[in-house]
Design a protein around this motif. Structure first.
Motif, PDB file in Angstrom:
ATOM      1  N   LYS A  32       0.386  -4.556   0.403  1.00  0.00           N
ATOM      2  CA  LYS A  32      -0.392  -5.061   1.529  1.00  0.00           C
ATOM      3  C   LYS A  32      -1.259  -3.956   2.128  1.00  0.00           C
ATOM      4  CE  LYS A  32       0.106  -7.629   5.872  1.00  0.00           C
ATOM      5  NZ  LYS A  32       1.066  -8.244   6.810  1.00  0.00           N
ATOM      6  N   GLN A  33      -0.660  -2.742   2.265  1.00  0.00           N
ATOM      7  CA  GLN A  33      -1.420  -1.622   2.817  1.00  0.00           C
ATOM      8  C   GLN A  33      -2.556  -1.213   1.870  1.00  0.00           C
ATOM      9  OE1 GLN A  33       1.923   0.991   3.224  1.00  0.00           O
ATOM     10  NE2 GLN A  33       2.022   0.716   5.468  1.00  0.00           N
ATOM     11  N   THR A  34      -2.269  -1.218   0.594  1.00  0.00           N
ATOM     12  CA  THR A  34      -3.293  -0.880  -0.404  1.00  0.00           C
ATOM     13  C   THR A  34      -4.467  -1.836  -0.324  1.00  0.00           C
ATOM     14  OG1 THR A  34      -1.627   0.043  -1.901  1.00  0.00           O
ATOM     15  CG2 THR A  34      -3.749  -0.581  -2.861  1.00  0.00           C
ATOM     16  N   GLU A  35      -4.172  -3.116  -0.212  1.00  0.00           N
ATOM     17  CA  GLU A  35      -5.237  -4.105  -0.111  1.00  0.00           C
ATOM     18  C   GLU A  35      -6.054  -3.918   1.156  1.00  0.00           C
ATOM     19  OE1 GLU A  35      -6.411  -6.327  -2.289  1.00  0.00           O
ATOM     20  OE2 GLU A  35      -5.048  -5.271  -3.652  1.00  0.00           O
ATOM     21  N   ALA A  36      -5.381  -3.517   2.236  1.00  0.00           N
ATOM     22  CA  ALA A  36      -6.082  -3.305   3.504  1.00  0.00           C
ATOM     23  C   ALA A  36      -7.084  -2.161   3.378  1.00  0.00           C
ATOM     24  CB  ALA A  36      -5.074  -3.027   4.617  1.00  0.00           C
ATOM     25  N   VAL A  37      -6.639  -1.057   2.727  1.00  0.00           N
ATOM     26  CA  VAL A  37      -7.532   0.092   2.531  1.00  0.00           C
ATOM     27  C   VAL A  37      -8.716  -0.311   1.647  1.00  0.00           C
ATOM     28  CG1 VAL A  37      -7.745   2.392   1.525  1.00  0.00           C
ATOM     29  CG2 VAL A  37      -5.738   1.813   2.908  1.00  0.00           C
ATOM     30  N   LYS A  38      -8.416  -1.048   0.584  1.00  0.00           N
ATOM     31  CA  LYS A  38      -9.481  -1.499  -0.312  1.00  0.00           C
ATOM     32  C   LYS A  38     -10.498  -2.349   0.433  1.00  0.00           C
ATOM     33  CE  LYS A  38      -6.962  -1.552  -4.721  1.00  0.00           C
ATOM     34  NZ  LYS A  38      -6.454  -2.431  -5.807  1.00  0.00           N
ATOM     35  N   LYS A  39      -9.996  -3.187   1.334  1.00  0.00           N
ATOM     36  CA  LYS A  39     -10.899  -4.068   2.077  1.00  0.00           C
ATOM     37  C   LYS A  39     -11.826  -3.257   2.980  1.00  0.00           C
ATOM     38  CE  LYS A  39     -11.027  -8.239   4.932  1.00  0.00           C
ATOM     39  NZ  LYS A  39     -12.102  -7.723   5.787  1.00  0.00           N
TER      40      LYS A  39
END
Length: 256
Positions: A32-39
């Motif tokens: 979830k955190q990885t996706e947030a950074v990617k976003k």
């Protein structure tokens, strides 16, 4: 300014992560955190696509600077092979204060285009030595022409000059028939040439040139070495003069 804004956006995300205890920071990001950074990154790039252009330009400049630095190191490492091979044809002022090296092929149209500007620049300057590296990369006919030229050089530099000029001035493709015809017209014994053309010394010399070219990342002709520059292009007289002047300035600065 855009790059600074982007950096700031990443810093914000970094500060958010920094609020976690040190032990937690050692734990990999959750999906979830990885996706947030990617976003965050994706949204920023969608809003500011010009950042990609800036990044690519910076990368190109970094790669160019690295390639230039690598070339300088290799020029220094191979300087004896470049400038002091006694078997290489030479011209111009053999006691000049600057040497221009040229890798060329007799079937290369751009080499023929560069022929007159080179020698006009050398004559106008009066203090430049030229070293020719026979680099026949355009097939068997080019190899044959280079071998004939080097056999002429074995007789005399003057004989090489005649053959070299005749080959470079010929318009059209040099094939076996034309090569031997021109050699005969320049006073060479064609029957003897045919006997000597497969000599091991010729093979050795051409191999040296190919090995040197590979070490300097030279893949095409004409390629000039002027001072600390390697230029793969048909240069005009004015550009050659500018390069020679720049090489002298660089040499003077390094010496003093």
């Amino acid at each position: 300014m855009i790059a600074k804004t982007f950096a700031a956006a990443l810093m914000v995300s970094g500060l958010a992560l920094a609020s976690f205890p040190a032990a937690a920071q050692e734990v990999p990001l959750t999906p979830k955190q990885t996706e947030a950074v990617k976003k965050v990154v994706r949204d920023y790039l969608m809003e500011h696509p010009e950042v990609l252009g800036e990044a690519l330009e910076a990368l190109r400049e970094k790669m160019r600077a690295q390639a230039e630095a690598d070339a300088h190191k290799m020029l220094e490492a191979r300087k004896d092979d470049i400038y002091k091979n006694a078997d290489d044809p030479q011209g111009g002022n053999l006691k000049g204060d600057l040497t221009v090296v040229l890798f060329s092929d007799y079937n290369c149209g751009f080499c023929k285009q560069a022929f007159d500007p080179l020698w006009e620049a050398i004559k106008a300057d009066g203090k430049v030595r030229v070293v020719i590296k026979e680099y026949p990369i355009l097939g068997p006919d080019s190899v044959l022409a280079a071998r004939v030229a080097l056999l002429a050089k074995a007789q005399s530099q003057a004989k090489y000059d005649d053959i070299h000029r005749a080959f470079m001035k010929f318009r059209g493709r040099l094939d076996e028939k034309v090569i031997y015809k021109i050699a005969g017209e320049q006073g060479m014994n064609v029957e003897q040439l045919k006997k000597d053309i497969g000599g091991a010394e010729l093979e050795k010399q051409l191999k040296k040139n190919f090995d040197l070219a590979r070490s300097l990342d030279i893949g095409g002709t004409p390629t000039f070495i002027v001072g600390d520059r390697i230029i793969s292009s048909a240069l005009d007289q004015q550009t050659l003069k500018q390069l020679m002047d720049a090489a002298r300035r660089t040499a003077a600065k390094q010496a003093g």
